[in-house]
Design a protein around this motif. Structure first.
Motif, PDB file in Angstrom:
ATOM      1  N   THR A 125       0.784  -1.351  -0.072  1.00  0.00           N
ATOM      2  CA  THR A 125      -0.164  -0.212   0.115  1.00  0.00           C
ATOM      3  C   THR A 125       0.826   1.319  -0.005  1.00  0.00           C
ATOM      4  OG1 THR A 125      -1.626  -1.205   1.066  1.00  0.00           O
ATOM      5  CG2 THR A 125      -1.832   1.079   1.222  1.00  0.00           C
ATOM      6  N   VAL A 126       1.799   1.172   0.647  1.00  0.00           N
ATOM      7  CA  VAL A 126       2.971   2.600   0.689  1.00  0.00           C
ATOM      8  C   VAL A 126       3.531   2.690  -0.545  1.00  0.00           C
ATOM      9  CG1 VAL A 126       5.061   3.245   1.760  1.00  0.00           C
ATOM     10  CG2 VAL A 126       3.363   2.050   3.143  1.00  0.00           C
ATOM     11  N   TYR A 127       3.984   1.686  -1.316  1.00  0.00           N
ATOM     12  CA  TYR A 127       4.372   1.680  -2.682  1.00  0.00           C
ATOM     13  C   TYR A 127       3.419   2.247  -3.704  1.00  0.00           C
ATOM     14  CZ  TYR A 127       6.352   0.199  -7.143  1.00  0.00           C
ATOM     15  OH  TYR A 127       6.791   0.437  -8.506  1.00  0.00           O
ATOM     16  N   GLN A 128       2.154   1.816  -3.668  1.00  0.00           N
ATOM     17  CA  GLN A 128       1.160   2.323  -4.429  1.00  0.00           C
ATOM     18  C   GLN A 128       0.825   3.750  -4.139  1.00  0.00           C
ATOM     19  OE1 GLN A 128      -0.370   0.542  -6.910  1.00  0.00           O
ATOM     20  NE2 GLN A 128      -1.583   2.199  -7.337  1.00  0.00           N
ATOM     21  N   LYS A 129       0.834   4.079  -2.817  1.00  0.00           N
ATOM     22  CA  LYS A 129       0.752   5.625  -2.501  1.00  0.00           C
ATOM     23  C   LYS A 129       1.809   6.397  -3.081  1.00  0.00           C
ATOM     24  CE  LYS A 129      -3.233   5.167  -0.134  1.00  0.00           C
ATOM     25  NZ  LYS A 129      -4.328   5.699  -1.113  1.00  0.00           N
ATOM     26  N   PHE A 130       3.116   5.968  -3.116  1.00  0.00           N
ATOM     27  CA  PHE A 130       4.140   6.355  -3.908  1.00  0.00           C
ATOM     28  C   PHE A 130       4.111   6.598  -5.314  1.00  0.00           C
ATOM     29  CE2 PHE A 130       8.100   5.864  -5.860  1.00  0.00           C
ATOM     30  CZ  PHE A 130       8.843   7.006  -5.731  1.00  0.00           C
ATOM     31  N   LYS A 131       3.451   5.847  -5.911  1.00  0.00           N
ATOM     32  CA  LYS A 131       2.950   5.678  -7.408  1.00  0.00           C
ATOM     33  C   LYS A 131       2.056   6.563  -7.757  1.00  0.00           C
ATOM     34  CE  LYS A 131       4.703   3.319 -10.045  1.00  0.00           C
ATOM     35  NZ  LYS A 131       5.948   3.372 -11.176  1.00  0.00           N
ATOM     36  N   GLU A 132       1.071   6.832  -6.875  1.00  0.00           N
ATOM     37  CA  GLU A 132       0.051   8.054  -6.858  1.00  0.00           C
ATOM     38  C   GLU A 132       0.415   9.206  -6.776  1.00  0.00           C
ATOM     39  OE1 GLU A 132      -3.012   6.551  -4.581  1.00  0.00           O
ATOM     40  OE2 GLU A 132      -3.704   4.613  -5.702  1.00  0.00           O
ATOM     41  N   GLY A 133       1.523   9.541  -6.151  1.00  0.00           N
ATOM     42  CA  GLY A 133       1.951  10.948  -5.998  1.00  0.00           C
ATOM     43  C   GLY A 133       1.705  11.283  -4.586  1.00  0.00           C
ATOM     44  N   HIS A 134       1.323  10.510  -3.623  1.00  0.00           N
ATOM     45  CA  HIS A 134       1.202  11.134  -2.123  1.00  0.00           C
ATOM     46  C   HIS A 134       2.642  11.036  -1.450  1.00  0.00           C
ATOM     47  CE1 HIS A 134      -3.109  10.782  -2.628  1.00  0.00           C
ATOM     48  NE2 HIS A 134      -2.990   9.536  -3.268  1.00  0.00           N
ATOM     49  N   LEU A 135       3.600  10.439  -1.906  1.00  0.00           N
ATOM     50  CA  LEU A 135       4.980  10.544  -1.382  1.00  0.00           C
ATOM     51  C   LEU A 135       5.871  10.843  -2.304  1.00  0.00           C
ATOM     52  CD1 LEU A 135       4.746   7.050   0.663  1.00  0.00           C
ATOM     53  CD2 LEU A 135       4.517   9.440   1.635  1.00  0.00           C
ATOM     54  N   ARG A 136       7.079  11.178  -2.081  1.00  0.00           N
ATOM     55  CA  ARG A 136       8.035  11.733  -2.855  1.00  0.00           C
ATOM     56  C   ARG A 136       9.473  11.254  -2.578  1.00  0.00           C
ATOM     57  NH1 ARG A 136      10.575  16.754  -1.709  1.00  0.00           N
ATOM     58  NH2 ARG A 136       9.903  17.738   0.284  1.00  0.00           N
ATOM     59  N   ARG A 137      10.321  11.179  -3.410  1.00  0.00           N
ATOM     60  CA  ARG A 137      11.404  10.413  -3.133  1.00  0.00           C
ATOM     61  C   ARG A 137      12.473  11.763  -3.128  1.00  0.00           C
ATOM     62  NH1 ARG A 137      12.272   7.136  -6.709  1.00  0.00           N
ATOM     63  NH2 ARG A 137      11.919   5.094  -5.574  1.00  0.00           N
ATOM     64  N   HIS A 138      13.320  11.932  -2.083  1.00  0.00           N
ATOM     65  CA  HIS A 138      14.259  13.087  -1.909  1.00  0.00           C
ATOM     66  C   HIS A 138      15.631  12.671  -1.617  1.00  0.00           C
ATOM     67  CE1 HIS A 138      16.145  16.804  -0.576  1.00  0.00           C
ATOM     68  NE2 HIS A 138      16.224  16.274   0.511  1.00  0.00           N
ATOM     69  N   SER A 139      16.683  13.032  -2.466  1.00  0.00           N
ATOM     70  CA  SER A 139      17.996  12.584  -2.123  1.00  0.00           C
ATOM     71  C   SER A 139      18.488  13.926  -1.210  1.00  0.00           C
ATOM     72  CB  SER A 139      18.861  12.622  -3.663  1.00  0.00           C
ATOM     73  OG  SER A 139      18.316  11.506  -4.308  1.00  0.00           O
ATOM     74  N   ASN A 140      19.212  13.479  -0.242  1.00  0.00           N
ATOM     75  CA  ASN A 140      19.542  14.321   0.916  1.00  0.00           C
ATOM     76  C   ASN A 140      21.025  14.442   0.812  1.00  0.00           C
ATOM     77  OD1 ASN A 140      19.649  16.264   2.708  1.00  0.00           O
ATOM     78  ND2 ASN A 140      19.052  15.109   4.451  1.00  0.00           N
ATOM     79  N   ALA A 141      21.684  15.602   0.085  1.00  0.00           N
ATOM     80  CA  ALA A 141      23.371  15.598  -0.019  1.00  0.00           C
ATOM     81  C   ALA A 141      23.466  16.327   1.311  1.00  0.00           C
ATOM     82  CB  ALA A 141      23.410  16.463  -1.329  1.00  0.00           C
ATOM     83  N   ILE A 142      24.644  15.953   1.617  1.00  0.00           N
ATOM     84  CA  ILE A 142      25.337  16.572   2.929  1.00  0.00           C
ATOM     85  C   ILE A 142      25.921  17.940   2.718  1.00  0.00           C
ATOM     86  CG2 ILE A 142      27.551  15.374   2.650  1.00  0.00           C
ATOM     87  CD1 ILE A 142      27.713  15.325   5.729  1.00  0.00           C
ATOM     88  N   LYS A 143      25.605  19.061   3.460  1.00  0.00           N
ATOM     89  CA  LYS A 143      26.012  20.366   3.165  1.00  0.00           C
ATOM     90  C   LYS A 143      27.450  20.724   4.110  1.00  0.00           C
ATOM     91  CE  LYS A 143      22.362  20.916   0.417  1.00  0.00           C
ATOM     92  NZ  LYS A 143      21.560  19.929   0.859  1.00  0.00           N
ATOM     93  N   PRO A 144      28.247  21.381   3.391  1.00  0.00           N
ATOM     94  CA  PRO A 144      29.370  21.903   4.550  1.00  0.00           C
ATOM     95  C   PRO A 144      28.708  22.950   5.215  1.00  0.00           C
ATOM     96  CG  PRO A 144      29.419  23.103   2.137  1.00  0.00           C
ATOM     97  CD  PRO A 144      28.372  22.002   2.042  1.00  0.00           C
ATOM     98  N   THR A 145      29.410  22.892   6.472  1.00  0.00           N
ATOM     99  CA  THR A 145      29.209  23.817   7.651  1.00  0.00           C
ATOM    100  C   THR A 145      30.035  25.019   7.576  1.00  0.00           C
ATOM    101  OG1 THR A 145      28.506  21.906   9.167  1.00  0.00           O
ATOM    102  CG2 THR A 145      29.208  24.221  10.179  1.00  0.00           C
ATOM    103  N   LEU A 146      29.304  25.929   7.266  1.00  0.00           N
ATOM    104  CA  LEU A 146      30.131  27.465   6.849  1.00  0.00           C
ATOM    105  C   LEU A 146      30.503  28.225   8.138  1.00  0.00           C
ATOM    106  CD1 LEU A 146      28.398  28.611   3.730  1.00  0.00           C
ATOM    107  CD2 LEU A 146      30.449  27.355   3.921  1.00  0.00           C
ATOM    108  N   THR A 147      31.806  28.493   8.285  1.00  0.00           N
ATOM    109  CA  THR A 147      32.022  29.473   9.465  1.00  0.00           C
ATOM    110  C   THR A 147      31.826  30.594   9.167  1.00  0.00           C
ATOM    111  OG1 THR A 147      34.103  29.612   8.768  1.00  0.00           O
ATOM    112  CG2 THR A 147      33.581  27.697  10.231  1.00  0.00           C
ATOM    113  N   GLU A 148      31.818  31.772  10.045  1.00  0.00           N
ATOM    114  CA  GLU A 148      31.754  33.128   9.759  1.00  0.00           C
ATOM    115  C   GLU A 148      32.577  33.449   8.905  1.00  0.00           C
ATOM    116  OE1 GLU A 148      29.146  35.228  10.636  1.00  0.00           O
ATOM    117  OE2 GLU A 148      28.240  33.346  11.833  1.00  0.00           O
TER     118      GLU A 148
END
Length: 241
Positions: A125-148
């Motif tokens: 059911t979760v996979y079907q909801k994903f195919k219907e567009g109720h869920l989306r896939r997000h690739s979360n890339a790590i970001k550098p921590t910027l100092t002042e």
């Protein structure tokens, strides 16, 4: 020979039953009525509409039998199905708030999300909801921590690219450098090989042999790339002479 004929004979595919609407059922009955000769309905006519509408033979025969019973009684023909509006399995709705309450560490895969929602929803059911567009896939890339200091350096670079500030009417326009005289260089390191690789081989094929001096220190190669904007001035060149 008998075994060969059995193997070569095609396996009949099972036809999928289709739920006709009441309007479609009435139209099919009217088409069957045209094939009626006054005594009985030819079996070839049933087979014809079974193949035409991809129906089950029992479905077509049931529609004809239902309509014929009204003719015998003398009442108006009604071949509507007996299904009411609430039949079938109830549709499972996805609650976005429940998904948001699940820890992000459990939402890396659809299976992990389904396990977190095991009481309310299955993995299918979760996979079907994903195919219907109720869920989306997000690739979360790590970001550098910027100092002042990093932020200050980036801001100084942006200011250094300003060539001039102009006042046009009531608007203040900022002109930035075209970066025609800048070349951006970047490098990327690649390993010559991996610790383990998978191949598809034939049964009698020799397995490939791969070796290196040390598995912990595999030889690397560097790919160096330079990117610049092209300049046009009768000829094409990239940097200012």
């Amino acid at each position: 020979m008998a075994d060969a004929s059995i193997r070569q004979s095609p396996i009949p595919s099972r036809k999928r039953c289709k739920n006709f609407t009441n309007k479609e059922r009435l139209h099919l009955y009217q088409e069957l009525l045209k094939e009626f000769n006054g005594r009985k309905l030819n079996h070839a006519a049933i087979k014809k509409y079974v193949e035409l509408y991809s129906l089950n033979t029992k479905t077509v025969a049931s529609i004809w039998k239902s309509g014929s019973s009204f003719i015998i009684v003398g009442a108006s023909v009604d071949v509507s199905n007996n299904c009411t509006n609430g039949v079938g399995r109830k549709r499972i709705e996805l609650d976005p708030e429940k998904v948001k309450n699940v820890d992000l560490r459990c939402r890396k895969t659809l299976a992990g999300l389904a396990n977190a929602l095991a009481i309310a929803m299955s993995q299918t059911t979760v996979y079907q909801k994903f195919k219907e567009g109720h869920l989306r896939r997000h690739s979360n890339a790590i970001k550098p921590t910027l100092t002042e200091q990093n932020k200050k350096g980036r801001l100084e670079f942006c200011i250094s690219m300003i060539e001039g500030i102009f006042l046009t009417g009531y608007r203040l326009m900022v002109k930035f450098a075209g970066m025609f005289d800048h070349v951006v260089i970047d490098e990327k390191w690649f390993f010559m090989t991996k610790d383990a690789q998978h191949y598809y081989l034939t049964i009698d094929e020799d397995e490939p042999y791969c070796s290196c001096q040390s598995k912990r220190f595999i030889t690397k190669v560097m790919f160096l790339a330079a990117v610049a904007r092209p300049r046009f001035g009768g000829k094409l060149w990239f940097i200012k002479h």
